[in-house]
Scaffold this active site. Structure first.
Site, PDB file in Angstrom:
ATOM      1  N   ASP A   1      67.890  48.532   6.590  1.00  0.00           N
ATOM      2  CA  ASP A   1      68.009  47.563   7.130  1.00  0.00           C
ATOM      3  C   ASP A   1      68.852  46.608   7.202  1.00  0.00           C
ATOM      4  OD1 ASP A   1      67.778  49.721   9.089  1.00  0.00           O
ATOM      5  OD2 ASP A   1      66.914  48.316  10.420  1.00  0.00           O
TER       6      ASP A   1
ATOM      7  N   LYS B   1      75.479  50.310  13.404  1.00  0.00           N
ATOM      8  CA  LYS B   1      74.505  51.451  14.986  1.00  0.00           C
ATOM      9  C   LYS B   1      75.823  51.362  16.097  1.00  0.00           C
ATOM     10  CE  LYS B   1      70.078  50.093  12.913  1.00  0.00           C
ATOM     11  NZ  LYS B   1      69.483  51.427  13.542  1.00  0.00           N
TER      12      LYS B   1
ATOM     13  N   GLY C   1      58.989  52.475  12.347  1.00  0.00           N
ATOM     14  CA  GLY C   1      57.375  51.556  12.285  1.00  0.00           C
ATOM     15  C   GLY C   1      57.036  51.664  11.125  1.00  0.00           C
TER      16      GLY C   1
ATOM     17  N   GLY D   1      60.853  47.855  15.044  1.00  0.00           N
ATOM     18  CA  GLY D   1      60.960  47.104  15.192  1.00  0.00           C
ATOM     19  C   GLY D   1      59.232  46.830  15.407  1.00  0.00           C
TER      20      GLY D   1
ATOM     21  N   GLY E   1      63.273  49.588   8.231  1.00  0.00           N
ATOM     22  CA  GLY E   1      64.259  48.756   9.474  1.00  0.00           C
ATOM     23  C   GLY E   1      63.924  47.231   8.791  1.00  0.00           C
ATOM     24  N   SER E   2      62.681  46.315  10.166  1.00  0.00           N
ATOM     25  CA  SER E   2      62.006  45.147  10.018  1.00  0.00           C
ATOM     26  C   SER E   2      61.164  44.865   8.390  1.00  0.00           C
ATOM     27  CB  SER E   2      61.184  45.201  11.034  1.00  0.00           C
ATOM     28  OG  SER E   2      62.301  45.023  12.261  1.00  0.00           O
TER      29      SER E   2
ATOM     30  N   ARG F   1      54.907  64.399  13.729  1.00  0.00           N
ATOM     31  CA  ARG F   1      54.328  65.831  14.024  1.00  0.00           C
ATOM     32  C   ARG F   1      54.492  66.614  15.963  1.00  0.00           C
ATOM     33  NH1 ARG F   1      49.738  66.638  11.313  1.00  0.00           N
ATOM     34  NH2 ARG F   1      48.452  64.736  10.808  1.00  0.00           N
TER      35      ARG F   1
END
Lengths: 188, 293
Positions: free
Chosen positions: B23, B80, B213, B152, B234-235, B164
């Protein structure tokens, strides 16, 4: 001896599946030591900027050049870019194994990617369904190079008798003819 | 939709395998991502951690910002759109982004319907929490699937749960008798033909990536070992104390995901990762993963 498939990034598993269909053994190559057991090497599609970083990080550049001195190397798309003599982008450090100049992303962005029919010079059979994904364009070739297939006036599959390279992705289809050609180069 | 066209869409997802998609919110970050070895960047105005903090409606990015990033990097540029907002998707296609993420990180535009993605020439990626959700999105034309995780959060627990669930859903299908597949398709809420295809092949018909995450090289390795073929970060990169070094380390970690010695080398010397949020601090109803179905 198995065929090595450079497994730093990209669609290396697709190449391994294609080799399996031809009853050929393959191993992933991520460490310099992997090369000593290989009869040839495939550099898959992926991103050539990432492959450049990863080849340097893995200390594979010198071992790859030494390997290519007497063993065949086959590059598809990003792999073709890595085989080139010159590339129009200094973010990529090609290996200079095939006498050609290449323009990265010569086809433009993904919306311009497509499947096209090609005639292979070494096969009289039906046209080859070639998948081009954000493909590079070969802008020039030296005297050592033979063109095996073209799209319009663009060379898209070339060889110098030892190494092989194409701007499309024969590993994504069902047709094994391009991989069979590479097999013959390894048998020489 | 012609089969060749769908193959060309999946083809790009295949090329991204074994890589990291990052990102980025401006051209400088895009350059850092490319130099670190990212296989693609996701152009968005605020990273998920900021969206979570700022609140308000999160929409498609400004076209100028996307164009600036396209001019800066040579790798694929993704963007996005809101769930169900096919007009945003049409604009992103006109901008020639390489992949569209119909994403729960943005505020949904349609609570009943996702976009009919087969109508587009540009490929789509969509998030999922389990096999049924993955197959619904593929049925609508997604050429790549990713776990939703909890964007995030800097917390890997939801991405692990979702990966999973997808993997065990696939394994279970391969064990069923043909006569049991229709009932399973009904239970999954998934198209029967896709259920049958997964039961026969033992894999999703499109590449399966991890997102939501991932903050460390070890997180990337964990997701790859659980069956992801690539990771989105991402973050995790630009909220950390050392974006350049961390971006490069996560790229290495995806290639050497099954080599703990190498991972120890790669992880050594990194500064602090993003702080992250425990799931107990994000009440149900405020989790991004609950958007879309």
């Amino acid at each position: 001896m198995p065929v090595g498939v450079l497994a730093l990034q990209g669609d290396f598993e697709k190449h391994r599946q294609m080799l399996q269909r031809l009853d050929m053994e393959s191993i992933p190559v991520r460490y310099p030591d992997n090369l000593k057991d290989c009869s040839g090497l495939i550099i898959p599609g992926g991103e050539s900027t990432t492959l450049t970083k990863q080849i340097n990080y893995a200390n594979l550049r010198a071992p790859l050049l030494e390997f290519a001195d007497d063993k065949p190397v086959f590059g598809t798309c990003a792999g073709l870019i890595m085989l080139a003599e010159t590339v129009d982008d200094d973010r990529v450090a090609p290996l200079g194994l095939l006498d050609m100049t290449v323009s990265r992303n010569g086809w433009g962005r993904q919306v311009h990617s497509s499947t096209e029919e090609l005639k292979l010079s070494f096969s009289a059979g039906t046209p080859f369904q070639a998948v081009f994904i954000r493909a590079p364009v070969v802008t020039g070739t030296g005297p050592s190079v033979t063109i095996l297939a073209s799209y319009g006036d663009q060379p898209v599959l070339i060889t110098d008798g030892r190494h092989l390279a194409c701007t499309f992705h024969p590993e994504l289809g069902e047709d094994c003819r391009v991989h069979e050609y590479f097999k013959r180069l390894m048998d020489v | 939709m012609k089969k060749e066209t769908f193959d060309v869409k999946i083809g790009l997802a295949e090329m991204l395998k074994g890589g990291v998609i990052m990102d980025v919110t401006n051209a400088d970050q895009a350059k850092i991502a490319e130099e670190a070895g990212a296989v693609a960047v996701m152009a968005l105005e605020r990273i998920p951690a900021q969206i979570r903090k700022d609140g308000g409606i999160a929409r498609m990015s400004n076209p100028n910002m996307i164009k600036e990033i396209q001019e800066t990097v040579s790798i694929p540029v993704m963007a996005k759109c809101r769930i169900g907002h096919f007009a945003e998707a049409q604009i992103l296609e006109a901008l020639e982004v390489d992949f569209i993420d119909e994403s729960e990180v943005l505020t949904p535009a349609d609570e009943a319907n996702h976009i009919w993605k087969h109508d587009f020439k540009v490929p789509f990626v969509c998030g999922c929490r389990d096999l049924g959700e993955a197959l619904r999105r593929i049925g609508e034309g997604a050429a790549m699937i990713r776990t939703k995780g909890e964007a995030g959060s800097g917390n890997i627990v939801e991405a692990v749960r979702h990966m999973r669930r997808v993997q065990s859903g696939i394994k279970e299908l391969t064990l069923l008798d043909k006569s049991e597949l229709m009932a399973r398709a009904k239970a999954l809420g998934a198209p029967f033909q896709l259920v049958r295809q997964v039961a026969e092949s033992g894999r999703l018909p499109v590449p399966n990536f991890a997102a939501g995450g991932i903050a460390t090289p070890a997180d990337a390795s964990l997701m790859m070992q659980l069956g992801a073929e690539t990771v989105f970060v991402g973050s995790g990169i630009f909220m950390s104390e050392d974006p350049q070094a961390r971006a490069a380390a996560i790229v290495q970690a995806v290639t050497y995901y099954d080599d703990p010695k190498k991972l120890a080398e790669i992880s050594a010397g990194l500064k602090d990762a993003m702080k992250g949020i425990d799931m107990a601090e994000i009440p149900e109803g405020q989790r991004l993963q609950e958007r879309g179905w």
